[in-house]
Motif scaffolding. Structure first.
Motif, PDB file in Angstrom:
ATOM      1  N   ASP A  49     -11.072  20.280  28.019  1.00  0.00           N
ATOM      2  CA  ASP A  49     -11.920  19.683  26.988  1.00  0.00           C
ATOM      3  C   ASP A  49     -12.994  18.879  27.703  1.00  0.00           C
ATOM      4  O   ASP A  49     -12.865  18.586  28.898  1.00  0.00           O
ATOM      5  CB  ASP A  49     -11.099  18.776  26.064  1.00  0.00           C
ATOM      6  N   ILE A  50     -14.044  18.525  26.965  1.00  0.00           N
ATOM      7  CA  ILE A  50     -15.046  17.611  27.513  1.00  0.00           C
ATOM      8  C   ILE A  50     -14.765  16.175  27.083  1.00  0.00           C
ATOM      9  O   ILE A  50     -15.363  15.242  27.619  1.00  0.00           O
ATOM     10  CB  ILE A  50     -16.474  18.013  27.101  1.00  0.00           C
ATOM     11  N   ALA A  51     -13.870  15.995  26.107  1.00  0.00           N
ATOM     12  CA  ALA A  51     -13.519  14.657  25.620  1.00  0.00           C
ATOM     13  C   ALA A  51     -12.381  14.108  26.475  1.00  0.00           C
ATOM     14  O   ALA A  51     -11.195  14.305  26.182  1.00  0.00           O
ATOM     15  CB  ALA A  51     -13.103  14.730  24.157  1.00  0.00           C
ATOM     16  N   ALA A  94     -23.402  30.264  24.553  1.00  0.00           N
ATOM     17  CA  ALA A  94     -22.679  29.806  25.746  1.00  0.00           C
ATOM     18  C   ALA A  94     -21.478  28.946  25.397  1.00  0.00           C
ATOM     19  O   ALA A  94     -20.534  28.841  26.193  1.00  0.00           O
ATOM     20  CB  ALA A  94     -23.629  29.033  26.668  1.00  0.00           C
ATOM     21  N   ILE A  95     -21.484  28.325  24.217  1.00  0.00           N
ATOM     22  CA  ILE A  95     -20.354  27.511  23.787  1.00  0.00           C
ATOM     23  C   ILE A  95     -19.360  28.316  22.954  1.00  0.00           C
ATOM     24  O   ILE A  95     -18.153  28.291  23.195  1.00  0.00           O
ATOM     25  CB  ILE A  95     -20.844  26.299  22.970  1.00  0.00           C
ATOM     26  N   ASN A 132      -9.759  28.118  21.570  1.00  0.00           N
ATOM     27  CA  ASN A 132     -10.005  27.263  20.417  1.00  0.00           C
ATOM     28  C   ASN A 132     -11.358  26.564  20.460  1.00  0.00           C
ATOM     29  O   ASN A 132     -11.941  26.285  19.418  1.00  0.00           O
ATOM     30  CB  ASN A 132      -8.895  26.199  20.325  1.00  0.00           C
ATOM     31  N   ALA A 133     -11.881  26.278  21.627  1.00  0.00           N
ATOM     32  CA  ALA A 133     -13.088  25.451  21.753  1.00  0.00           C
ATOM     33  C   ALA A 133     -14.278  26.072  21.028  1.00  0.00           C
ATOM     34  O   ALA A 133     -14.476  27.286  21.024  1.00  0.00           O
ATOM     35  CB  ALA A 133     -13.428  25.253  23.230  1.00  0.00           C
ATOM     36  N   GLY A 134     -15.066  25.205  20.404  1.00  0.00           N
ATOM     37  CA  GLY A 134     -16.267  25.655  19.713  1.00  0.00           C
ATOM     38  C   GLY A 134     -17.023  24.473  19.146  1.00  0.00           C
ATOM     39  O   GLY A 134     -16.551  23.339  19.189  1.00  0.00           O
ATOM     40  N   GLY A 164      -7.413  21.784  18.093  1.00  0.00           N
ATOM     41  CA  GLY A 164      -6.890  21.939  19.451  1.00  0.00           C
ATOM     42  C   GLY A 164      -5.781  20.961  19.770  1.00  0.00           C
ATOM     43  O   GLY A 164      -4.784  21.325  20.414  1.00  0.00           O
ATOM     44  N   GLU A 165      -5.927  19.731  19.327  1.00  0.00           N
ATOM     45  CA  GLU A 165      -4.877  18.735  19.550  1.00  0.00           C
ATOM     46  C   GLU A 165      -3.574  19.168  18.888  1.00  0.00           C
ATOM     47  O   GLU A 165      -2.490  19.021  19.469  1.00  0.00           O
ATOM     48  CB  GLU A 165      -5.320  17.385  18.995  1.00  0.00           C
ATOM     49  N   SER A 166      -3.661  19.697  17.679  1.00  0.00           N
ATOM     50  CA  SER A 166      -2.456  20.160  16.989  1.00  0.00           C
ATOM     51  C   SER A 166      -1.834  21.362  17.692  1.00  0.00           C
ATOM     52  O   SER A 166      -0.612  21.507  17.723  1.00  0.00           O
ATOM     53  CB  SER A 166      -2.783  20.513  15.534  1.00  0.00           C
ATOM     54  N   ILE A 167      -2.669  22.219  18.265  1.00  0.00           N
ATOM     55  CA  ILE A 167      -2.148  23.380  18.990  1.00  0.00           C
ATOM     56  C   ILE A 167      -1.434  22.928  20.268  1.00  0.00           C
ATOM     57  O   ILE A 167      -0.328  23.390  20.574  1.00  0.00           O
ATOM     58  CB  ILE A 167      -3.286  24.374  19.301  1.00  0.00           C
ATOM     59  N   VAL A 168      -2.060  22.023  21.017  1.00  0.00           N
ATOM     60  CA  VAL A 168      -1.417  21.477  22.215  1.00  0.00           C
ATOM     61  C   VAL A 168      -0.092  20.832  21.844  1.00  0.00           C
ATOM     62  O   VAL A 168       0.954  21.083  22.481  1.00  0.00           O
ATOM     63  CB  VAL A 168      -2.341  20.454  22.909  1.00  0.00           C
TER      64      VAL A 168
END
Length: 258
Positions: free
Chosen positions: A46-48, A122-123, A100-102, A28-32
């Motif tokens: 994100d949750i982070a 749910a995730i 992307n999240a998973g 996800g960081e690379s996509i952003v």
């Protein structure tokens, strides 16, 4: 990562409004980062929190438009959709959605409870549909858009050790193909990008040991290692006008393993 000058620039992504789930680290960081480097207006959840805020500052310091970050637990669908609504109200309807999240937490089939099953769904599965639902009307108003859902080769190669995860990732292909048919008349393209074993910090810390390295060497056609930026580049292509007639497809980035 390869030098910036050596990689393609997608002029059609400049100023596009992009929403990404799980954008704070790893793939996800690379996509952003990739979308920011292309001149897009990026929003992500994100949750982070700390990692996400640091990424925003890093990109701003590098001279790119600072992404919009919102903390969100994607299991809370009403909260997720409300964030998407309010961010779109601020920056405009989204042109691109990247799911992307998973979480690939390992588990044994004998130990899976109903509660655990529901939590993994749910995730890893449920939010993908509802983020897509949230962008449809805005993409219609924009005259089209691109949705990219992140899959996994885990089920292609019959991996064990996390059956609920492989179930959810197999379902990504069904969601992509069904939505591509429903949304195609509105010029909304829907594709799956399926990473192989990507050398994220999480994977390197938790799973990639000496045996894992041997497994990669035995199974990949290419000798290198799949990095987050390799996956991001495929996402950028599919989001761009270069992929104008690409929809309902799965694009695997795994060094030739699956």
């Amino acid at each position: 990562m390869a030098a910036q000058a050596e990689l393609a620039r997608f002029g059609s992504l400049k100023s596009k409004r992009v929403f990404i789930t799980g954008g704070g680290s790893g793939i996800g960081e690379s996509i952003v980062t990739g979308f920011a480097e292309q001149g897009a207006k990026v929003a992500f959840i994100d949750i982070a929190v700390d990692a996400s805020l640091a990424l925003c500052e890093k990109l701003a310091m590098a001279g790119y438009e600072k992404p919009v970050f919102r903390e969100c637990d994607i299991r809370d669908i009403p909260a997720l959709q409300e964030i998407m609504r309010t961010v779109a109200a601020d920056i405009g309807d989204f042109d691109v959605l990247v799911n992307n999240a998973g979480n690939d937490q390992r588990h044994n089939p004998e130990e899976v409870t109903l509660e655990y099953w529901n939590d993994r769904i749910a995730i890893n599965q449920r939010p993908m549909f509802f983020t897509c639902q949230a962008v449809i009307e805005g993409m219609k108003r924009r005259g089209g858009g691109a949705i990219i859902n992140l899959g996994s080769t885990s089920w292609h190669i019959a991996n064990g050790g996390y059956p609920v995860y492989t179930t959810t990732k197999a379902a990504v292909s069904g969601l992509t193909r069904g939505l591509a048919r429903d949304l195609g008349p509105y010029n909304i393209r829907v594709n799956t990008v399926t990473p192989g074993w990507v050398m994220t910090e999480r994977q390197l810390t938790m799973w990639v040991d000496e045996e894992g390295e041997k497994l990669i060497d035995q199974n990949q056609c290419l000798k290198g290692r799949v990095a987050p930026w390799h996956v991001a580049r495929m996402v950028l292509f599919l989001a761009s006008d270069d992929a104008a007639m690409c929809t309902a497809q799965e694009y695997i980035v795994d060094g030739g393993w699956a």
